[in-house]
Design a protein around this motif. Structure first.
Motif, PDB file in Angstrom:
ATOM      1  N   ASP A 122       1.068  -1.266  -0.036  1.00 52.61           N
ATOM      2  CA  ASP A 122       0.063   0.073  -0.054  1.00 52.61           C
ATOM      3  C   ASP A 122       1.018   1.211  -0.028  1.00 52.61           C
ATOM      4  N   ARG A 163       2.604   8.849 -10.285  1.00 50.39           N
ATOM      5  CA  ARG A 163       1.895   8.189 -11.205  1.00 50.39           C
ATOM      6  C   ARG A 163       1.831   6.578 -11.420  1.00 50.39           C
ATOM      7  N   GLY A 164       1.089   5.900 -12.069  1.00 56.64           N
ATOM      8  CA  GLY A 164       1.199   4.520 -12.170  1.00 56.64           C
ATOM      9  C   GLY A 164       2.362   3.865 -12.756  1.00 56.64           C
ATOM     10  N   LYS A 166       4.918   3.651  -9.418  1.00 58.31           N
ATOM     11  CA  LYS A 166       4.216   2.860  -8.391  1.00 58.31           C
ATOM     12  C   LYS A 166       4.834   1.397  -8.868  1.00 58.31           C
ATOM     13  N   THR A 167       4.361   0.932 -10.303  1.00 61.07           N
ATOM     14  CA  THR A 167       4.466  -0.234 -10.776  1.00 61.07           C
ATOM     15  C   THR A 167       6.000  -0.734 -10.596  1.00 61.07           C
ATOM     16  N   GLY A 227      -8.946  -1.805  -4.037  1.00 58.08           N
ATOM     17  CA  GLY A 227      -9.185  -1.735  -5.230  1.00 58.08           C
ATOM     18  C   GLY A 227      -8.551  -2.788  -6.323  1.00 58.08           C
ATOM     19  N   THR A 228      -8.601  -2.661  -7.247  1.00 57.49           N
ATOM     20  CA  THR A 228      -8.330  -3.376  -8.250  1.00 57.49           C
ATOM     21  C   THR A 228      -7.078  -2.772  -9.197  1.00 57.49           C
ATOM     22  N   SER A 229      -6.051  -2.241  -8.818  1.00 56.82           N
ATOM     23  CA  SER A 229      -5.314  -0.944  -9.385  1.00 56.82           C
ATOM     24  C   SER A 229      -4.116  -1.506 -10.173  1.00 56.82           C
ATOM     25  N   ASP A 230      -3.034  -0.625 -10.338  1.00 58.51           N
ATOM     26  CA  ASP A 230      -1.999  -1.007 -11.060  1.00 58.51           C
ATOM     27  C   ASP A 230      -1.092  -1.824 -10.060  1.00 58.51           C
ATOM     28  N   GLU A 231      -1.347  -1.649  -9.007  1.00 63.41           N
ATOM     29  CA  GLU A 231      -0.305  -2.187  -7.783  1.00 63.41           C
ATOM     30  C   GLU A 231      -0.785  -3.772  -7.734  1.00 63.41           C
ATOM     31  N   HIS A 232      -2.107  -3.975  -8.001  1.00 65.70           N
ATOM     32  CA  HIS A 232      -2.356  -5.388  -7.858  1.00 65.70           C
ATOM     33  C   HIS A 232      -2.223  -6.340  -9.017  1.00 65.70           C
ATOM     34  N   GLU A 263     -13.514  -7.496  -5.762  1.00 66.32           N
ATOM     35  CA  GLU A 263     -12.365  -8.154  -5.657  1.00 66.32           C
ATOM     36  C   GLU A 263     -12.311  -9.518  -5.771  1.00 66.32           C
TER      37      GLU A 263
END
Length: 255
Positions: free
Chosen positions: A44, A98-99, A102-103, A128-133, A165
């Motif tokens: 996170d 930005r994404g 983070k990635t 959520g179901t974002s870039d990190e996931h 999720e």
């Protein structure tokens, strides 16, 4: 770096504020109490709370020849922790990325941390179901991941978000170990009576509807919230939370 990790468990939820980080830390501490060597990876990036929950704020991450050395909770080195919180100047610093950045950071966490020989790695994810996931999923394809523990609260709004999720897990091929209903009632710190201040049973209904295992329910207990860095199964062994965490961890071990 993950090849020496025997079991990898994701803690997921489609909604923020359901207590994923608290669940992650207590699951890890309960596993340590059962004699396992454990690691926690805090993915996170915008709200890294694991260092605070384990009383590790102010510690620095060191660089070795093999990669980053995680922060250990004590000299036994039975619980290793990695979080972006260790890389920030102070707890008030904001990660405004930005994404792509983070990635890149998530990839580095998954490839450059020297976990060593540990039994369980618990990955605490953002909501959520974002870039990190997606980055986590892509990087775990080459290693064995036991699956996901999904956290919800009883309210209908939370259940609806967490349902997404579960859909995400099924679409991306992540096995679901089971679902936990957190904040299921409030335990009075004086009389220890449990009162359902929210609705009850939403998590169990969602688990039945989605066809996934129901691991159990955890009440709101102010005493557990004060146990920063301590396992409730050790400090409050007779509490409903301690009994629930003990049962949940037993189910995860048997999975």
């Amino acid at each position: 770096m993950l090849e020496s990790v025997k079991h990898i468990i994701l803690v997921l939820s489609g909604k923020g504020g359901v207590g994923k980080s608290t669940v992650s830390t207590q699951l890890a501490l309960t596993l340590v109490e059962k004699g396992y060597k454990v690691g926690i990876l805090d993915v996170d990036l915008c709200g890294p709370s694991i260092p605070y929950l384990l009383q590790l704020e102010g510690n620095d991450v060191h660089q070795a020849d093999e990669g980053w050395v995680p922060v250990y909770t004590d000299q036994t080195q039975n619980l290793a922790v990695m979080s972006i919180g260790f890389l920030l100047n102070n707890r008030n610093s904001a990660v405004v990325w930005r994404g792509p950045k983070k990635t890149a950071m998530v990839k580095q966490f998954l490839s450059d941390v020297c976990w060593g020989e540990i039994d369980y790695l618990i990955i605490d994810t953002p909501p959520g179901t974002s870039d990190e996931h997606i980055t986590v999923m892509e990087n775990l394809k080459g290693v064995k991941c036991d699956g996901a523990v999904i956290v919800t609260t009883p309210q209908e709004m939370s259940v609806e978000d967490v349902r997404k999720e579960i859909t995400f897990c099924k679409k991306t091929g992540i096995a679901i170990i089971g679902l936990i209903e957190n904040m299921s009632g409030f335990v009075c710190p004086h009389c220890t009576e449990c009162t359902n201040i929210f609705s009850q049973g939403g998590g169990k209904s969602l688990a039945d509807l989605a066809g996934v295992s129901y691991l159990g329910s955890l009440p709101i207990d102010p005493r557990v919230g004060e146990l920063l860095g301590k396992a409730c199964v050790k400090e409050l062994p007779e509490s409903p939370s301690a009994k629930a965490f003990g049962q949940i961890v037993d189910l995860i071990i048997k999975n």
